[in-house]
Scaffold this motif. Structure first.
Motif, PDB file in Angstrom:
ATOM      1  N   ILE A 266     -15.808 -22.048  85.121  1.00 36.00           N
ATOM      2  CA  ILE A 266     -15.020 -20.854  85.425  1.00 36.00           C
ATOM      3  C   ILE A 266     -13.655 -21.008  84.777  1.00 36.00           C
ATOM      4  N   LYS A 267     -13.347 -20.131  83.845  1.00 29.58           N
ATOM      5  CA  LYS A 267     -12.065 -20.175  83.133  1.00 29.58           C
ATOM      6  C   LYS A 267     -10.976 -19.441  83.915  1.00 29.58           C
ATOM      7  N   SER A 268     -11.314 -18.270  84.476  1.00 31.91           N
ATOM      8  CA  SER A 268     -10.332 -17.487  85.235  1.00 31.91           C
ATOM      9  C   SER A 268     -11.054 -16.522  86.159  1.00 31.91           C
ATOM     10  N   VAL A 269     -10.286 -15.990  87.127  1.00 32.18           N
ATOM     11  CA  VAL A 269     -10.825 -15.042  88.100  1.00 32.18           C
ATOM     12  C   VAL A 269      -9.983 -13.778  88.049  1.00 32.18           C
ATOM     13  N   GLN A 270     -10.645 -12.629  87.978  1.00 25.89           N
ATOM     14  CA  GLN A 270      -9.982 -11.338  88.009  1.00 25.89           C
ATOM     15  C   GLN A 270     -10.242 -10.745  89.391  1.00 25.89           C
ATOM     16  N   GLY A 271      -9.235 -10.763  90.242  1.00 26.76           N
ATOM     17  CA  GLY A 271      -9.408 -10.394  91.636  1.00 26.76           C
ATOM     18  C   GLY A 271      -9.676  -8.929  91.892  1.00 26.76           C
ATOM     19  N   GLY A 272      -9.067  -8.037  91.128  1.00 27.83           N
ATOM     20  CA  GLY A 272      -9.192  -6.617  91.405  1.00 27.83           C
ATOM     21  C   GLY A 272     -10.607  -6.093  91.313  1.00 27.83           C
ATOM     22  N   ASN A 273     -11.367  -6.602  90.365  1.00 24.28           N
ATOM     23  CA  ASN A 273     -12.727  -6.106  90.194  1.00 24.28           C
ATOM     24  C   ASN A 273     -13.784  -7.158  90.525  1.00 24.28           C
ATOM     25  N   GLU A 274     -13.353  -8.261  91.203  1.00 29.14           N
ATOM     26  CA  GLU A 274     -14.290  -9.288  91.672  1.00 29.14           C
ATOM     27  C   GLU A 274     -15.153  -9.862  90.546  1.00 29.14           C
ATOM     28  N   THR A 275     -14.506 -10.209  89.424  1.00 30.86           N
ATOM     29  CA  THR A 275     -15.209 -10.828  88.312  1.00 30.86           C
ATOM     30  C   THR A 275     -14.514 -12.125  87.915  1.00 30.86           C
ATOM     31  N   ALA A 276     -15.210 -12.912  87.104  1.00 34.50           N
ATOM     32  CA  ALA A 276     -14.660 -14.150  86.572  1.00 34.50           C
ATOM     33  C   ALA A 276     -15.037 -14.275  85.107  1.00 34.50           C
ATOM     34  N   THR A 277     -14.169 -14.939  84.367  1.00 36.85           N
ATOM     35  CA  THR A 277     -14.476 -15.281  82.985  1.00 36.85           C
ATOM     36  C   THR A 277     -15.063 -16.683  82.998  1.00 36.85           C
ATOM     37  N   VAL A 278     -16.273 -16.823  82.466  1.00 33.96           N
ATOM     38  CA  VAL A 278     -16.983 -18.100  82.475  1.00 33.96           C
ATOM     39  C   VAL A 278     -17.580 -18.365  81.104  1.00 33.96           C
ATOM     40  N   PHE A 279     -17.994 -19.625  80.905  1.00 28.97           N
ATOM     41  CA  PHE A 279     -18.834 -19.920  79.745  1.00 28.97           C
ATOM     42  C   PHE A 279     -19.840 -20.992  80.130  1.00 28.97           C
ATOM     43  N   PRO A 280     -21.057 -20.892  79.575  1.00 27.11           N
ATOM     44  CA  PRO A 280     -22.087 -21.897  79.857  1.00 27.11           C
ATOM     45  C   PRO A 280     -21.633 -23.260  79.351  1.00 27.11           C
ATOM     46  N   LEU A 281     -21.938 -24.315  80.093  1.00 32.56           N
ATOM     47  CA  LEU A 281     -21.527 -25.652  79.686  1.00 32.56           C
ATOM     48  C   LEU A 281     -22.175 -26.089  78.380  1.00 32.56           C
ATOM     49  N   ASP A 282     -23.335 -25.552  78.055  1.00 36.63           N
ATOM     50  CA  ASP A 282     -24.007 -25.935  76.812  1.00 36.63           C
ATOM     51  C   ASP A 282     -23.667 -25.005  75.646  1.00 36.63           C
ATOM     52  N   SER A 283     -22.781 -24.035  75.876  1.00 37.72           N
ATOM     53  CA  SER A 283     -22.394 -23.095  74.819  1.00 37.72           C
ATOM     54  C   SER A 283     -20.976 -22.604  75.097  1.00 37.72           C
ATOM     55  N   MET A 284     -20.020 -23.500  74.925  1.00 37.88           N
ATOM     56  CA  MET A 284     -18.653 -23.230  75.348  1.00 37.88           C
ATOM     57  C   MET A 284     -17.961 -22.124  74.552  1.00 37.88           C
ATOM     58  N   ASP A 285     -18.548 -21.692  73.467  1.00 36.62           N
ATOM     59  CA  ASP A 285     -17.962 -20.590  72.703  1.00 36.62           C
ATOM     60  C   ASP A 285     -18.545 -19.233  73.106  1.00 36.62           C
ATOM     61  N   HIS A 286     -19.404 -19.219  74.117  1.00 41.55           N
ATOM     62  CA  HIS A 286     -20.050 -17.990  74.575  1.00 41.55           C
ATOM     63  C   HIS A 286     -19.421 -17.507  75.883  1.00 41.55           C
ATOM     64  N   GLU A 287     -18.152 -17.154  75.812  1.00 44.71           N
ATOM     65  CA  GLU A 287     -17.412 -16.698  76.988  1.00 44.71           C
ATOM     66  C   GLU A 287     -17.889 -15.314  77.418  1.00 44.71           C
ATOM     67  N   GLN A 288     -17.968 -15.100  78.740  1.00 41.25           N
ATOM     68  CA  GLN A 288     -18.388 -13.801  79.244  1.00 41.25           C
ATOM     69  C   GLN A 288     -17.742 -13.513  80.593  1.00 41.25           C
TER      70      GLN A 288
END
Length: 62
Positions: free
Chosen positions: A27-49
């Motif tokens: 988990i890179k960051s959390v966006q509280g207003g819309n209950e989402t988080a920015t994450v990336f898979p541990l096996d594909s660190m350039d695939h942020e979502q």
């Protein structure tokens, strides 16, 4: 996962195991207003979502 716990994980210096629908993620960051988080898979660190916090699950290691 609730927003408060996700924010605690982001701020933690320890590596806490988290999955997004069964896929290990960082988990890179959390966006509280819309209950989402920015994450990336541990096996594909350039695939942020941006994902819904409801899909995140902390793995308890025993």
């Amino acid at each position: 996962m609730d927003k408060v716990r996700a924010q605690e994980i982001v701020k933690s210096t320890a590596m806490i195991n988290v999955n997004y629908h069964g896929i290990p993620v960082y988990i890179k960051s959390v966006q509280g207003g819309n209950e989402t988080a920015t994450v990336f898979p541990l096996d594909s660190m350039d695939h942020e979502q941006i994902v819904d916090l409801k899909g995140l699950e902390e793995n308890q290691l025993f």
